[in-house]
Motif scaffolding. Structure first.
Motif, PDB file in Angstrom:
ATOM      1  N   ASP A  42       0.812  -1.219   0.000  1.00  0.00           N
ATOM      2  CA  ASP A  42       0.000   0.000   0.000  1.00  0.00           C
ATOM      3  C   ASP A  42       0.849   1.274   0.000  1.00  0.00           C
ATOM      4  O   ASP A  42       0.325   2.375   0.068  1.00  0.00           O
ATOM      5  CB  ASP A  42      -0.955   0.005   1.194  1.00  0.00           C
ATOM      6  CG  ASP A  42      -0.238  -0.086   2.523  1.00  0.00           C
ATOM      7  OD1 ASP A  42       0.968  -0.424   2.543  1.00  0.00           O
ATOM      8  OD2 ASP A  42      -0.890   0.165   3.553  1.00  0.00           O
ATOM      9  N   GLU A  43       2.155   1.145  -0.091  1.00  0.00           N
ATOM     10  CA  GLU A  43       3.052   2.304  -0.061  1.00  0.00           C
ATOM     11  C   GLU A  43       3.426   2.731  -1.477  1.00  0.00           C
ATOM     12  O   GLU A  43       3.691   1.911  -2.335  1.00  0.00           O
ATOM     13  CB  GLU A  43       4.316   1.939   0.718  1.00  0.00           C
ATOM     14  CG  GLU A  43       5.224   3.109   1.001  1.00  0.00           C
ATOM     15  CD  GLU A  43       6.383   2.710   1.898  1.00  0.00           C
ATOM     16  OE1 GLU A  43       7.524   3.016   1.536  1.00  0.00           O
ATOM     17  OE2 GLU A  43       6.129   2.092   2.940  1.00  0.00           O
ATOM     18  N   ASP A  44       3.430   4.054  -1.716  1.00  0.00           N
ATOM     19  CA  ASP A  44       3.878   4.576  -3.012  1.00  0.00           C
ATOM     20  C   ASP A  44       5.389   4.407  -3.125  1.00  0.00           C
ATOM     21  O   ASP A  44       6.118   4.617  -2.159  1.00  0.00           O
ATOM     22  CB  ASP A  44       3.528   6.060  -3.148  1.00  0.00           C
ATOM     23  CG  ASP A  44       2.032   6.283  -3.332  1.00  0.00           C
ATOM     24  OD1 ASP A  44       1.329   5.342  -3.736  1.00  0.00           O
ATOM     25  OD2 ASP A  44       1.582   7.413  -3.068  1.00  0.00           O
ATOM     26  N   VAL A  45       5.838   4.027  -4.316  1.00  0.00           N
ATOM     27  CA  VAL A  45       7.269   3.820  -4.537  1.00  0.00           C
ATOM     28  C   VAL A  45       7.703   4.485  -5.829  1.00  0.00           C
ATOM     29  O   VAL A  45       6.903   4.727  -6.723  1.00  0.00           O
ATOM     30  CB  VAL A  45       7.632   2.313  -4.609  1.00  0.00           C
ATOM     31  CG1 VAL A  45       7.355   1.620  -3.305  1.00  0.00           C
ATOM     32  CG2 VAL A  45       6.923   1.631  -5.753  1.00  0.00           C
ATOM     33  N   ASP A  46       8.992   4.770  -5.899  1.00  0.00           N
ATOM     34  CA  ASP A  46       9.587   5.224  -7.147  1.00  0.00           C
ATOM     35  C   ASP A  46       9.986   3.994  -7.934  1.00  0.00           C
ATOM     36  O   ASP A  46      10.752   3.158  -7.451  1.00  0.00           O
ATOM     37  CB  ASP A  46      10.822   6.091  -6.884  1.00  0.00           C
ATOM     38  CG  ASP A  46      10.471   7.451  -6.332  1.00  0.00           C
ATOM     39  OD1 ASP A  46       9.386   7.979  -6.675  1.00  0.00           O
ATOM     40  OD2 ASP A  46      11.277   7.998  -5.557  1.00  0.00           O
ATOM     41  N   ILE A  47       9.454   3.887  -9.134  1.00  0.00           N
ATOM     42  CA  ILE A  47       9.758   2.753  -9.991  1.00  0.00           C
ATOM     43  C   ILE A  47      10.905   3.132 -10.914  1.00  0.00           C
ATOM     44  O   ILE A  47      10.899   4.203 -11.516  1.00  0.00           O
ATOM     45  CB  ILE A  47       8.511   2.318 -10.785  1.00  0.00           C
ATOM     46  CG1 ILE A  47       7.464   1.800  -9.804  1.00  0.00           C
ATOM     47  CG2 ILE A  47       8.853   1.258 -11.821  1.00  0.00           C
ATOM     48  CD1 ILE A  47       6.139   1.452 -10.426  1.00  0.00           C
ATOM     49  N   GLN A  48      11.903   2.270 -10.985  1.00  0.00           N
ATOM     50  CA  GLN A  48      13.053   2.453 -11.856  1.00  0.00           C
ATOM     51  C   GLN A  48      12.797   1.679 -13.145  1.00  0.00           C
ATOM     52  O   GLN A  48      12.249   0.577 -13.112  1.00  0.00           O
ATOM     53  CB  GLN A  48      14.322   1.907 -11.186  1.00  0.00           C
ATOM     54  CG  GLN A  48      14.636   2.528  -9.850  1.00  0.00           C
ATOM     55  CD  GLN A  48      15.119   3.950  -9.991  1.00  0.00           C
ATOM     56  OE1 GLN A  48      15.878   4.270 -10.897  1.00  0.00           O
ATOM     57  NE2 GLN A  48      14.689   4.796  -9.084  1.00  0.00           N
ATOM     58  N   ALA A  49      13.191   2.241 -14.270  1.00  0.00           N
ATOM     59  CA  ALA A  49      13.011   1.564 -15.555  1.00  0.00           C
ATOM     60  C   ALA A  49      14.331   1.598 -16.323  1.00  0.00           C
ATOM     61  O   ALA A  49      15.038   2.607 -16.321  1.00  0.00           O
ATOM     62  CB  ALA A  49      11.913   2.236 -16.371  1.00  0.00           C
ATOM     63  N   PHE A  50      14.634   0.479 -16.964  1.00  0.00           N
ATOM     64  CA  PHE A  50      15.847   0.344 -17.777  1.00  0.00           C
ATOM     65  C   PHE A  50      15.518  -0.478 -19.006  1.00  0.00           C
ATOM     66  O   PHE A  50      14.625  -1.330 -18.982  1.00  0.00           O
ATOM     67  CB  PHE A  50      16.958  -0.402 -17.010  1.00  0.00           C
ATOM     68  CG  PHE A  50      17.417   0.283 -15.761  1.00  0.00           C
ATOM     69  CD1 PHE A  50      18.432   1.217 -15.816  1.00  0.00           C
ATOM     70  CD2 PHE A  50      16.844  -0.015 -14.537  1.00  0.00           C
ATOM     71  CE1 PHE A  50      18.867   1.858 -14.664  1.00  0.00           C
ATOM     72  CE2 PHE A  50      17.272   0.614 -13.383  1.00  0.00           C
ATOM     73  CZ  PHE A  50      18.288   1.552 -13.444  1.00  0.00           C
ATOM     74  N   SER A  51      16.260  -0.240 -20.071  1.00  0.00           N
ATOM     75  CA  SER A  51      16.242  -1.212 -21.147  1.00  0.00           C
ATOM     76  C   SER A  51      17.288  -2.247 -20.751  1.00  0.00           C
ATOM     77  O   SER A  51      18.162  -1.988 -19.929  1.00  0.00           O
ATOM     78  CB  SER A  51      16.562  -0.572 -22.504  1.00  0.00           C
ATOM     79  OG  SER A  51      17.866  -0.067 -22.536  1.00  0.00           O
ATOM     80  N   TYR A  52      17.145  -3.456 -21.273  1.00  0.00           N
ATOM     81  CA  TYR A  52      18.116  -4.477 -20.897  1.00  0.00           C
ATOM     82  C   TYR A  52      18.416  -5.410 -22.050  1.00  0.00           C
ATOM     83  O   TYR A  52      17.622  -5.564 -22.971  1.00  0.00           O
ATOM     84  CB  TYR A  52      17.642  -5.276 -19.675  1.00  0.00           C
ATOM     85  CG  TYR A  52      16.501  -6.238 -19.933  1.00  0.00           C
ATOM     86  CD1 TYR A  52      16.751  -7.573 -20.266  1.00  0.00           C
ATOM     87  CD2 TYR A  52      15.178  -5.844 -19.832  1.00  0.00           C
ATOM     88  CE1 TYR A  52      15.714  -8.463 -20.491  1.00  0.00           C
ATOM     89  CE2 TYR A  52      14.140  -6.720 -20.043  1.00  0.00           C
ATOM     90  CZ  TYR A  52      14.412  -8.040 -20.372  1.00  0.00           C
ATOM     91  OH  TYR A  52      13.381  -8.917 -20.598  1.00  0.00           O
ATOM     92  N   LYS A  53      19.580  -5.995 -21.957  1.00  0.00           N
ATOM     93  CA  LYS A  53      19.963  -7.068 -22.856  1.00  0.00           C
ATOM     94  C   LYS A  53      20.032  -8.308 -21.977  1.00  0.00           C
ATOM     95  O   LYS A  53      20.876  -8.401 -21.086  1.00  0.00           O
ATOM     96  CB  LYS A  53      21.308  -6.782 -23.520  1.00  0.00           C
ATOM     97  CG  LYS A  53      21.713  -7.866 -24.483  1.00  0.00           C
ATOM     98  CD  LYS A  53      22.961  -7.505 -25.241  1.00  0.00           C
ATOM     99  CE  LYS A  53      23.256  -8.641 -26.216  1.00  0.00           C
ATOM    100  NZ  LYS A  53      24.369  -8.335 -27.090  1.00  0.00           N
ATOM    101  N   ALA A  54      19.124  -9.250 -22.209  1.00  0.00           N
ATOM    102  CA  ALA A  54      19.010 -10.439 -21.371  1.00  0.00           C
ATOM    103  C   ALA A  54      20.125 -11.433 -21.686  1.00  0.00           C
ATOM    104  O   ALA A  54      20.783 -11.353 -22.721  1.00  0.00           O
ATOM    105  CB  ALA A  54      17.649 -11.096 -21.583  1.00  0.00           C
TER     106      ALA A  54
END
Length: 102
Positions: free
Chosen positions: A53-65
């Motif tokens: 129920d807590e707001d969070v900062d979401i991190q986003a990245f492109s990735y090479k798997a």
């Protein structure tokens, strides 16, 4: 490219990010997706141990798997263009809206 450490267990959906000061923080993988428009795969992360129920900062990245398609064992790259960020935010908003309806 963001520094990260590989999880000890392949079943874990966690990634440890290391910032420019050498501080480590554990993140959970929220979800991954591919974009045909940009020809990239993306991973969205949130801090591990965050209450639901807590707001969070979401991190986003492109990735090479890696060969198995696992983002936790591949390389992460920053998202640099505004158009790419807009697309990622749109996918995230759709994901969150779908999650709220369940």
């Amino acid at each position: 490219m963001a520094d990260k450490q590989l999880p000890q267990n392949e079943d874990e959906r966690q990634i440890t990010l290391v910032d420019e000061n050498g501080n480590e923080e554990l993140y959970e993988i929220l979800f991954t997706f591919d974009s045909e428009d940009y020809g990239k795969s993306y991973v969205l992360l949130y801090p591990a141990g965050t209450p639901e129920d807590e707001d969070v900062d979401i991190q986003a990245f492109s990735y090479k798997a890696n060969d198995k398609g696992d983002p936790a064992e591949g390389d992460l790259f920053p998202i640099e263009s505004d158009a790419e960020w807009d697309m990622v935010e749109e996918v995230l908003n759709t994901f969150l809206a779908d999650d709220d309806q369940e």
